[in-house]
Write a protein that holds these residues in place. Structure first.
Motif, PDB file in Angstrom:
ATOM      1  N   THR A   8       0.864  -1.187   0.000  1.00 17.82           N
ATOM      2  CA  THR A   8       0.000   0.000   0.000  1.00 17.82           C
ATOM      3  C   THR A   8       0.898   1.234   0.000  1.00 17.82           C
ATOM      4  O   THR A   8       2.120   1.119   0.125  1.00 17.82           O
ATOM      5  N   ILE A  12       2.568  -1.086   3.613  1.00 19.65           N
ATOM      6  CA  ILE A  12       2.070  -2.324   4.232  1.00 19.65           C
ATOM      7  C   ILE A  12       1.994  -3.366   3.116  1.00 19.65           C
ATOM      8  O   ILE A  12       1.387  -3.115   2.068  1.00 19.65           O
ATOM      9  N   ILE A  14       0.906  -6.339   0.834  1.00 22.20           N
ATOM     10  CA  ILE A  14      -0.376  -6.964   0.519  1.00 22.20           C
ATOM     11  C   ILE A  14      -0.119  -8.407   0.093  1.00 22.20           C
ATOM     12  O   ILE A  14       0.649  -8.662  -0.840  1.00 22.20           O
ATOM     13  N   TYR A  18      -6.146 -13.623   0.956  1.00 23.63           N
ATOM     14  CA  TYR A  18      -6.438 -13.608   2.393  1.00 23.63           C
ATOM     15  C   TYR A  18      -7.464 -14.699   2.676  1.00 23.63           C
ATOM     16  O   TYR A  18      -8.533 -14.728   2.056  1.00 23.63           O
ATOM     17  N   GLU A 259      -7.010   0.614   1.045  1.00 27.06           N
ATOM     18  CA  GLU A 259      -6.268   1.204   2.170  1.00 27.06           C
ATOM     19  C   GLU A 259      -7.064   2.354   2.794  1.00 27.06           C
ATOM     20  O   GLU A 259      -7.095   2.520   4.015  1.00 27.06           O
ATOM     21  N   ALA A 262      -9.962   0.996   4.889  1.00 24.32           N
ATOM     22  CA  ALA A 262      -9.431   0.432   6.141  1.00 24.32           C
ATOM     23  C   ALA A 262      -8.974   1.549   7.089  1.00 24.32           C
ATOM     24  O   ALA A 262      -9.127   1.439   8.313  1.00 24.32           O
ATOM     25  N   PHE A 371      -9.492  -9.340   3.488  1.00 22.17           N
ATOM     26  CA  PHE A 371      -8.487  -8.321   3.152  1.00 22.17           C
ATOM     27  C   PHE A 371      -8.720  -7.031   3.950  1.00 22.17           C
ATOM     28  O   PHE A 371      -7.808  -6.510   4.596  1.00 22.17           O
ATOM     29  N   LEU A 375      -6.257  -5.508   6.760  1.00 20.47           N
ATOM     30  CA  LEU A 375      -5.650  -4.200   6.479  1.00 20.47           C
ATOM     31  C   LEU A 375      -5.993  -3.192   7.582  1.00 20.47           C
ATOM     32  O   LEU A 375      -5.163  -2.376   7.982  1.00 20.47           O
ATOM     33  N   THR A 376      -7.226  -3.269   8.095  1.00 21.68           N
ATOM     34  CA  THR A 376      -7.633  -2.391   9.209  1.00 21.68           C
ATOM     35  C   THR A 376      -6.721  -2.636  10.418  1.00 21.68           C
ATOM     36  O   THR A 376      -6.218  -1.689  11.041  1.00 21.68           O
ATOM     37  N   GLU A 378      -3.685  -3.908  10.388  1.00 22.66           N
ATOM     38  CA  GLU A 378      -2.307  -3.483  10.055  1.00 22.66           C
ATOM     39  C   GLU A 378      -2.147  -1.964  10.186  1.00 22.66           C
ATOM     40  O   GLU A 378      -1.159  -1.475  10.724  1.00 22.66           O
TER      41      GLU A 378
END
Length: 515
Positions: A8, A12, A14, A18, A259, A262, A371, A375-376, A378
């Protein structure tokens, strides 16, 4: 593509796929509000569709406001010119060349009366993007509401009033940080009693992102600033369960679709926990309410019609992220202030998402996406690394005084620019899929003669108002600024006597000094 890493904008990584549910089984409208602050979200009512506007004189901006309201805008959002933002009247030598350019020129209550001519303040909500001079503009708005006979307990809107991000990212501050914090908490205290439905601050990540931060930095620095405001208000003896309900946030929405969604979910969860730690027990005081604007810095002067697609993508991400209010940028904003045609397309973009796309039919449609959930988590984890570091420095004011936040943003901006120039990141129409460009047509320009018109208005005002009453009010404000009293009543009295924005700002400069 073997060996290529997918990341991202906040770096982060990816994963290709997932497969794990996050185990989150929260409901919308319940702590920590990851899935939205209302149980029914947009099924109950859509987000507020605002269009940010303001240019030239109050007369010209008033025409644009009437046009936007006729097209279905639900709330006004006022842009002020640079002299107004930094406390100079239009006739000041430093205002030369800037009057009415990036927003409307406001020199006194008279201009605010013209700005909202034919508009009942009790029937709309108004957002004002103003920081260093926020108490003065708010006082002018309150003075006009009083003249219109509106019930101050019912008028609603938002004042940005977020000075910390000015020191960190934007630069329109006047006074040193401690004096600025006093003015902000004075507004909190005054409004909690006199204008209880007014959102007294819009803690802004927008400009942090526009200055070049990553999504994680926008999230972290904005919430760290929010935490600093909470602590300042607590120190003043205000009740967190009362004043925290009137704090709102202002985020950017960029191009990286998932992103951004999230980021908004993580923001709600982090804020709910921060407020709870500081003693908030009322759900209303734990909820993060926010306005979103699509990313101005993502728009390109090359192939400007492509920006309609960018803005649509960003607006949809903001809605899927659960925003309370949204401004969509005009496609021509990388070239000039938006034309009426561009402003209309921007508003229609929101209306199409709201009434045609079906995304408003269920609350938080992306919940349960492996996903999005991962992502939230992370983004939350990465943001806390920054928030904890700022806490260890003694909070945002200290981190800004040590240049920490500014340096972090600058580093990210530099990395991003290098990635665009090297072609590592694709910007359609700029470093890939380019074509020779015709000269921009239909560009919106603001005329330099506005300064002359505004100066004439100020001169007439000063010759017709009660100048003795003005100097008495300014003297009382000066005395109060030397003590501990709340300054809002003194500013309001001065405004009602038609003291100018510059005169009030100068009175405070004299006591607080400049930063």
């Amino acid at each position: 593509m073997a060996g290529k890493k997918f990341n991202t904008t906040s770096d982060i990584e990816i994963k290709e796929v997932y497969t794990e549910p996050s185990g989150m089984n929260e409901l919308p409208g319940e702590f920590p509000f990851t899935r939205g602050i209302q149980k029914d979200m947009y099924r109950g009512r859509p987000w507020t569709m605002r269009q940010y506007a303001g240019f030239s004189t109050a007369e010209e901006s008033n025409k644009r406001y009437h046009y936007l309201l006729s097209q279905g805008t639900m709330g006004l959002s006022v842009a002020f010119d640079l002299p107004t933002q930094i406390g100079y009247d239009s006739d000041h030598e430093l205002a030369d060349g800037e009057v009415g350019k990036v927003g409307v020129a406001i020199d006194s209550l008279q201009d605010v009366e013209i700005l909202f001519n034919g508009i009942e303040l009790k029937n709309i909500t108004t957002s004002m993007t103003i920081n260093a001079t926020a108490p003065i503009l708010l006082a002018m708005y309150i003075a006009l509401a009083k003249k219109q006979g509106a019930d101050l307990k019912q008028i609603s809107g938002t004042i940005q009033n977020d000075i910390l991000k000015e020191y960190a990212a934007r630069g329109t501050y006047i006074y040193p940080p401690q004096a600025s914090m006093r003015l902000i908490t004075d507004v909190f205290e005054y409004c909690s009693k006199e204008v209880p439905k007014w959102n007294t601050i819009s803690i802004s990540g927008y400009h942090i992102r526009e200055a070049g931060s990553t999504a994680v930095q926008e999230l972290a620095f904005t919430l760290a600033n929010g935490k600093t405001y909470l602590k300042a208000a607590l120190q003043k003896g205000l009740d967190i369960n009362v004043f925290a309900k009137r704090l709102s946030f202002f985020f950017n929405c960029h191009n990286n679709f998932f992103e951004e969604i999230a980021k908004f979910r993580a923001a709600r969860r982090i804020w709910a926990n921060i407020t709870k730690e500081l003693g908030a027990t009322d759900a209303g005081a734990q909820k993060l309410r926010f306005h979103t604007q699509t990313g101005g810095s993502t728009l390109t002067a090359q192939q400007p019609m492509n920006n309609i697609v960018r803005v649509s993508n960003q607006a949809l991400a903001a809605v899927l992220g659960g925003t309370q209010s949204l401004h969509t940028n005009g496609y021509d904003e990388a070239i000039s202030l938006p034309t009426e045609a561009a402003a209309k397309i921007a508003l229609r973009t929101q209306q199409i998402i709201a009434f045609e796309s079906g995304v408003t039919d269920t609350v938080d449609p992306l919940a349960g996406s492996y996903f999005i959930e991962a992502l939230t988590d992370e983004l939350e984890k990465a943001a806390y690394i920054y928030i904890d570091k700022i806490d260890a420095m003694g909070g945002s004011v200290k981190a800004i005084e040590q240049d920490y936040i500014q340096q972090e943003i600058a580093r990210s901006a530099y990395i991003y620019q290098n990635e665009i120039e090297s072609g590592e990141k694709v910007l359609v129409g700029v470093n890939k899929f380019t074509e020779p460009e015709p000269a921009a047509i239909n560009v919106f320009r603001v005329d330099d003669t506005i300064r002359i018109k505004q100066t004439e208005k100020i001169n007439i005002l000063k010759s017709t108002r009660d100048n003795l009453a003005v100097s008495t009010c300014l003297q009382k404000l000066s005395t109060a600024a030397m003590g501990e009293e709340n300054l809002m009543p003194y500013i309001l009295n001065a405004v009602e006597q038609y003291a100018t924005l510059g005169e009030i700002s100068d009175t405070l400069r004299h006591i607080f000094g400049e930063y």
